[in-house]
Design a protein around this motif. Structure first.
Motif, short mmCIF file in Angstrom:
data_model
loop_
_atom_site.label_atom_id
_atom_site.label_comp_id
_atom_site.label_asym_id
_atom_site.label_seq_id
_atom_site.Cartn_x
_atom_site.Cartn_y
_atom_site.Cartn_z
N GLY A 139 0.81 -1.20 0.00
CA GLY A 139 0.00 0.00 0.00
C GLY A 139 0.85 1.25 0.00
O GLY A 139 2.07 1.21 0.20
N LEU A 140 0.19 2.38 -0.21
CA LEU A 140 0.93 3.64 -0.26
C LEU A 140 1.55 3.99 1.09
O LEU A 140 2.55 4.71 1.16
CB LEU A 140 -0.01 4.76 -0.71
CG LEU A 140 -0.58 4.62 -2.14
CD1 LEU A 140 -1.47 5.81 -2.47
CD2 LEU A 140 0.55 4.50 -3.15
N SER A 141 0.96 3.48 2.17
CA SER A 141 1.51 3.76 3.50
C SER A 141 2.64 2.81 3.87
O SER A 141 3.20 2.90 4.96
CB SER A 141 0.39 3.66 4.55
OG SER A 141 -0.17 2.35 4.55
N GLY A 142 2.97 1.88 2.94
CA GLY A 142 4.05 0.94 3.19
C GLY A 142 3.60 -0.41 3.71
O GLY A 142 4.42 -1.34 3.80
N GLU A 143 2.32 -0.56 4.05
CA GLU A 143 1.84 -1.85 4.54
C GLU A 143 1.81 -2.87 3.41
O GLU A 143 1.52 -2.55 2.26
CB GLU A 143 0.45 -1.69 5.17
CG GLU A 143 -0.56 -1.05 4.25
CD GLU A 143 -1.86 -0.74 4.97
OE1 GLU A 143 -2.14 -1.40 5.99
OE2 GLU A 143 -2.62 0.14 4.49
N VAL A 144 2.11 -4.13 3.73
CA VAL A 144 2.18 -5.21 2.74
C VAL A 144 1.03 -6.17 2.97
O VAL A 144 0.76 -6.57 4.12
CB VAL A 144 3.54 -5.95 2.83
CG1 VAL A 144 3.56 -7.13 1.87
CG2 VAL A 144 4.68 -4.99 2.53
N PHE A 145 0.35 -6.56 1.90
CA PHE A 145 -0.78 -7.48 1.96
C PHE A 145 -0.42 -8.73 1.16
O PHE A 145 0.12 -8.65 0.05
CB PHE A 145 -2.04 -6.84 1.38
CG PHE A 145 -2.44 -5.57 2.08
CD1 PHE A 145 -3.26 -5.60 3.19
CD2 PHE A 145 -1.99 -4.34 1.60
CE1 PHE A 145 -3.63 -4.42 3.83
CE2 PHE A 145 -2.36 -3.17 2.23
CZ PHE A 145 -3.19 -3.20 3.35
N GLU A 146 -0.74 -9.88 1.72
CA GLU A 146 -0.44 -11.17 1.08
C GLU A 146 -1.70 -11.77 0.45
O GLU A 146 -2.82 -11.53 0.91
CB GLU A 146 0.14 -12.14 2.11
CG GLU A 146 1.39 -11.67 2.83
CD GLU A 146 2.61 -11.70 1.94
OE1 GLU A 146 2.55 -12.36 0.87
OE2 GLU A 146 3.62 -11.08 2.30
N ASP A 147 -1.48 -12.58 -0.63
CA ASP A 147 -2.55 -13.38 -1.25
C ASP A 147 -3.77 -12.54 -1.61
O ASP A 147 -4.91 -12.91 -1.33
CB ASP A 147 -2.95 -14.53 -0.34
CG ASP A 147 -1.81 -15.51 -0.10
OD1 ASP A 147 -1.00 -15.70 -1.03
OD2 ASP A 147 -1.72 -16.05 1.01
N VAL A 148 -3.53 -11.41 -2.23
CA VAL A 148 -4.63 -10.56 -2.68
C VAL A 148 -5.14 -11.09 -4.02
O VAL A 148 -4.38 -11.17 -4.99
CB VAL A 148 -4.18 -9.09 -2.82
CG1 VAL A 148 -5.32 -8.22 -3.32
CG2 VAL A 148 -3.66 -8.58 -1.49
#
Length: 237
Positions: free
Chosen positions: A39-48
């Motif tokens: 994300g733009l805030s640097g958070e990482v999301f898995e298996d989207v």
């Protein structure tokens, strides 16, 4: 509504909002393509999961941008509904035009004016039973070699067929082949035959015919009674 309620509803609204993300890694082996995104805030999301239109599929390269939506307002469960790579997207299209493209420069465009335009280095069409092209004018240009292979037969039908350049005919195995022509043949130029000639009808020649060095028009028959005969009637002296 106290401050806790305001924060609660504010979080719900914020969590339910779509998120701009950047693709980091792709898994295309599952039934539904998934991505690791940031994300733009640097958070990482898995298996989207990446939901794509029926009948069309793509695997966007790393670094592509996407719009992700939280399912039920749960930011831990994102899905991607749109993805693009601004670095390679084809630009300068006319209003209403449609196309799809590859980052290596290949594209297929439905252009204004009922025109279809494609660009690639190698194209293959597989039609198991039949392939038909209907048009007023057809042109195929090959800068080096053009080949047509027929497993059993190749038919070319037209009121007039024109060939420009040298013509070579060989058999299926590369050796001598048979050529059958039904109709009149006019040759403007010389005819050279390395084999036998068999004629089932008359031969008409406007000039002389020489066989084995003997002129049909000017030959004589020596040793005849009274001397050699003269040339054939109508021949030269």
């Amino acid at each position: 509504m106290d401050s806790r309620d305001k924060k609660h509803y504010g979080d719900l609204i914020r969590n339910a909002a779509p998120t701009r993300v950047v693709l980091i890694r792709t898994d295309d082996e599952k039934k539904m393509q998934t991505h690791q995104v940031k994300g733009l805030s640097g958070e990482v999301f898995e298996d989207v999961e990446y939901f794509q239109p029926y009948g069309f599929t793509s695997r966007p390269p790393r670094g592509s941008e996407a719009v992700a939506f939280p399912v039920g307002g749960d930011r831990g469960h994102l899905i991607i509904l749109a993805c693009s790579d601004r670095a390679v997207r084809k630009k300068d299209m006319e209003e209403g035009e449609v196309g799809f493209y590859h980052r290596n420069g290949d594209y297929v465009y439905l252009k204004d004016g009922n025109k279809l335009e494609t660009q690639t280095k190698e194209a293959t069409t597989n039609a198991e039973d039949k392939a038909v092209t209907n048009t007023k004018e057809f042109e195929a240009n090959a800068a080096e070699t053009a080949k047509i292979n027929g497993g059993e037969k190749v038919d070319v039908a037209a009121p007039e067929i024109g060939l420009t350049g040298d013509l070579s005919v060989t058999g299926q195995g590369g050796g001598p082949g048979n050529t059958v022509i039904k109709g009149d043949v006019r040759i403007i130029g010389n005819l050279v035959v390395t084999g036998n000639i068999t004629v089932g009808g008359d031969i008409t020649a406007g000039g002389d015919v020489v066989a084995g060095g003997v002129s049909l028009r000017d030959h004589v028959h020596p040793g005849c009674q009274g001397g050699a005969t003269g040339p054939p009637v109508g021949g030269g002296a």
